[in-house]
Every structure is written in C-alpha cells, then in structure tokens.
Motif scaffolding. Structure first.
Motif, short mmCIF file in Angstrom:
data_model
loop_
_atom_site.label_atom_id
_atom_site.label_comp_id
_atom_site.label_asym_id
_atom_site.label_seq_id
_atom_site.Cartn_x
_atom_site.Cartn_y
_atom_site.Cartn_z
N CYS A 1 13.73 26.05 -5.30
CA CYS A 1 12.68 25.43 -6.09
C CYS A 1 11.40 25.45 -5.25
O CYS A 1 11.46 25.26 -4.02
CB CYS A 1 13.12 24.01 -6.39
SG CYS A 1 11.99 23.02 -7.34
N GLY B 1 5.08 22.51 -19.52
CA GLY B 1 6.16 23.37 -20.01
C GLY B 1 5.76 24.31 -21.12
O GLY B 1 6.61 25.02 -21.67
N THR C 1 11.91 16.45 -12.69
CA THR C 1 12.96 17.44 -12.47
C THR C 1 12.65 18.73 -13.22
O THR C 1 12.18 18.69 -14.36
CB THR C 1 14.33 16.89 -12.93
OG1 THR C 1 14.61 15.69 -12.21
CG2 THR C 1 15.44 17.90 -12.66
N VAL C 2 12.93 19.84 -12.55
CA VAL C 2 12.83 21.15 -13.18
C VAL C 2 14.22 21.77 -13.19
O VAL C 2 15.02 21.55 -12.27
CB VAL C 2 11.81 22.05 -12.46
CG1 VAL C 2 12.18 22.28 -11.01
CG2 VAL C 2 11.60 23.35 -13.20
N MET D 1 5.75 24.68 -11.54
CA MET D 1 6.97 24.75 -10.74
C MET D 1 7.59 26.14 -10.86
O MET D 1 7.42 26.82 -11.88
CB MET D 1 7.99 23.71 -11.21
CG MET D 1 7.53 22.26 -11.08
SD MET D 1 7.25 21.77 -9.38
CE MET D 1 8.89 21.93 -8.68
N ARG E 1 11.42 21.71 -17.80
CA ARG E 1 11.11 20.58 -16.93
C ARG E 1 11.11 19.30 -17.73
O ARG E 1 10.86 19.30 -18.94
CB ARG E 1 9.76 20.79 -16.25
CG ARG E 1 8.57 20.81 -17.16
CD ARG E 1 7.31 21.27 -16.42
NE ARG E 1 6.92 20.31 -15.39
CZ ARG E 1 6.09 20.63 -14.38
NH1 ARG E 1 5.59 21.86 -14.29
NH2 ARG E 1 5.76 19.71 -13.49
N ASN F 1 9.17 15.89 -17.12
CA ASN F 1 8.19 15.20 -16.28
C ASN F 1 8.52 13.72 -16.10
O ASN F 1 8.11 13.11 -15.11
CB ASN F 1 6.78 15.38 -16.84
CG ASN F 1 6.25 16.79 -16.62
OD1 ASN F 1 6.82 17.58 -15.84
ND2 ASN F 1 5.16 17.13 -17.30
#
Length: 115
Positions: free
Chosen positions: A95, A54, A77-78, A33, A71, A73
């Motif tokens: 994003c 991450g 969401t980041v 991301m 993030r 998982n």
C-alpha cells in the motif's frame, strides 16, 4: 504515517483474495491511494490507484477486469479485491500514498501461488 496491509495468503489459480490497508497518522480522505506489487527478481509495479473519494480508479493492464480497488474513508482503509488470480499475480503487495510530508509505504503482504 502508518500503512498496515493484511489479507495475503496462499491462493490457487482462479481463486480470490481481498487485501486491506489500514492507514493512520494522516488525513486519509485527502490523498490518493495506491497498491503496488513486487515479485521475486522483478521491479515493483503499480497495480491500482484510487482518488480521494473513490470516483477515479486506474489499473495496470495485467489486472484490469480482475482486480478492484476501493476505499472506505470512514475506516481509513483501502482495499484490493483480487479475483481470477493467476500464478503471475504472486508477489508482495504494498500500500502506498504520497502526502504533503512525503511518500509512505506499508510493510507489504505476501500473496503466494499454491499451484
């Protein structure tokens, strides 16, 4: 695929904000991301990226030591924690991810300098 950013707002120099990007429509934990930003009259630039679990993060030189990407998982969401904000950080923050079906962007969230 849907990416929905939130958390932008007015900030004073030296302030902090945390941006969030909620992802849906794809297997979030399989893809890196990224956060980009675009200020008026400037090109869109890559701010930070994070690997699937991450363990690896990268930052633009202009934000190193001040911004942190992370993030969750489990929540798809980041985040982008932004500290010690400067006037030049004012921009629309996006994003982004690239999956097997293409590249996707959120609608952006505005960070505005209040000074």
């Amino acid at each position: 695929v849907q990416l929905v950013e939130s958390g932008g707002g007015l900030v004073q120099p030296g302030g902090s904000l945390r941006l969030s990007c909620a992802a849906s429509g794809f297997t979030f934990s399989r893809y890196n991301m990224r956060w980009y930003r675009q200020a008026p009259g400037k090109e869109r630039e890559l701010v930070a990226s994070i690997s699937i679990f991450g363990g690896s993060t990268n930052y633009a030189d202009s934000v190193k030591g001040r911004f942190t990407i992370s993030r969750d998982n489990a929540k798809n969401t980041v985040y982008l924690q932004m500290n010690s904000l400067k006037p030049e950080d004012a921009a629309v923050y996006y994003c982004q991810t690239s999956t097997s079906s293409g590249a996707y962007w959120g609608q952006g969230t505005q960070v505005t300098d209040s000074s």
